[in-house]
Design an enzyme around this catalytic site. Structure first.
Site, PDB file in Angstrom:
ATOM      1  N   GLU A  24       0.788  -1.254  -0.003  1.00 60.22           N
ATOM      2  CA  GLU A  24      -0.175   0.122  -0.111  1.00 60.22           C
ATOM      3  C   GLU A  24       1.029   1.450   0.094  1.00 60.22           C
ATOM      4  OE1 GLU A  24      -2.950   1.849   3.390  1.00 60.22           O
ATOM      5  OE2 GLU A  24      -3.124  -0.342   3.032  1.00 60.22           O
ATOM      6  N   ASP A  36      -4.514  10.525   9.360  1.00 64.00           N
ATOM      7  CA  ASP A  36      -3.341  10.034   9.685  1.00 64.00           C
ATOM      8  C   ASP A  36      -3.158  10.396  10.857  1.00 64.00           C
ATOM      9  OD1 ASP A  36      -3.056   8.735   7.088  1.00 64.00           O
ATOM     10  OD2 ASP A  36      -2.137  10.231   6.148  1.00 64.00           O
TER      11      ASP A  36
END
Length: 254
Positions: free
Chosen positions: A50, A61
């Site tokens: 990924e 994030d």
């Protein structure tokens, strides 16, 4: 016919293990070093890799991934740079390739152009955390026309009705978020993960990958059958910052 991403995960299951999906922001820990890490992860047995598309406002994030992505942006990493780099390596990587990024860079690139160029570069799927299911139909169709999977994100607060909604259109695999919050290493996972993960596995036809918060394989012990695949990002980034080799990180998970 099952997609490449589904096949990679099912092949790992047939071998008696969970599929391994390492995550790295493109351009981390350096421009050349990133491609070296991708090649090493691929050679060490990653089933899917990924690749994070750096963005200036990464709302999902945690600090470890965000800092790495901001460093990559400062190095000039763009979606175009990622696709050009993958295109030069097309056919040389065994692992399935997934791009994870926020909607804005894909829209700026142009969705039809992106789908075409990504497919030519050897990309198999895309994760877009800030794309609601209700707004995804056109993008899903554009990606599918080039053979790309749009990977859904579900988690602890996804209702049974919405699980069924996501499952109806899911291809490749589904990504189960293990925490209520942003990415990052955690010593333990919430107690509810096992039961909710099992419910999601009963709902989806495609494999389920578990991510956000994974640090060591020991965290999976309390999850029963657990996920079909595991995603690790922050722990891998921390490992690389400390000078560790990508292949060494994967050893603990095999």
């Amino acid at each position: 016919m099952a997609s490449t991403l589904t096949r990679r995960i099912r092949e790992a299951q047939a071998a008696g293990r969970k599929a391994l999906i390492p995550y790295l922001p493109a351009g981390f820990p350096g421009l050349d070093e990133f491609w070296g890490a991708v090649a090493e992860l691929d050679g060490a047995g990653a089933d899917i890799i990924e690749i994070g598309v750096p963005f200036s406002d990464p709302v999902a994030d945690g600090p470890t991934v965000e800092q790495a992505a901001l460093e990559s942006l400062a190095r000039g990493v763009t979606l175009k740079w990622i696709l050009e780099g993958l295109a030069t390596r097309s056919g040389r990587l065994r692992a399935g390739i997934v791009l994870m990024g926020y909607l804005n860079p894909f829209l700026q690139y142009g969705m039809e152009a992106f789908a075409r160029d990504a497919a030519r570069a050897g990309v198999h799927g895309v994760i877009i955390p800030d794309l609601p299911h209700e707004e995804a139909a056109d993008i899903r169709a554009t990606l599918a026309a080039s053979g790309l999977d749009l990977i859904p994100l579900v988690g602890l607060n996804t209702s049974p009705a919405r699980l069924a909604l996501y499952a109806k259109d899911a291809t490749g695999f589904a990504y189960f978020v293990s925490v209520l919050g942003v990415t990052g290493e955690r010593a333990t996972l919430p107690q509810a993960v096992g039961a909710r993960l099992a419910e999601a596995k009963r709902t989806f036809r495609v494999p389920l990958a578990l991510g956000f918060g994974l640090k060591t394989p020991d965290q999976l012990a309390a999850l029963g059958e657990g996920p079909d695949a595991v995603v690790f990002g922050s722990a891998l980034i921390t490992h690389l910052r400390a000078g560790g080799a990508p292949a060494r990180f994967l050893e603990a998970w095999r």
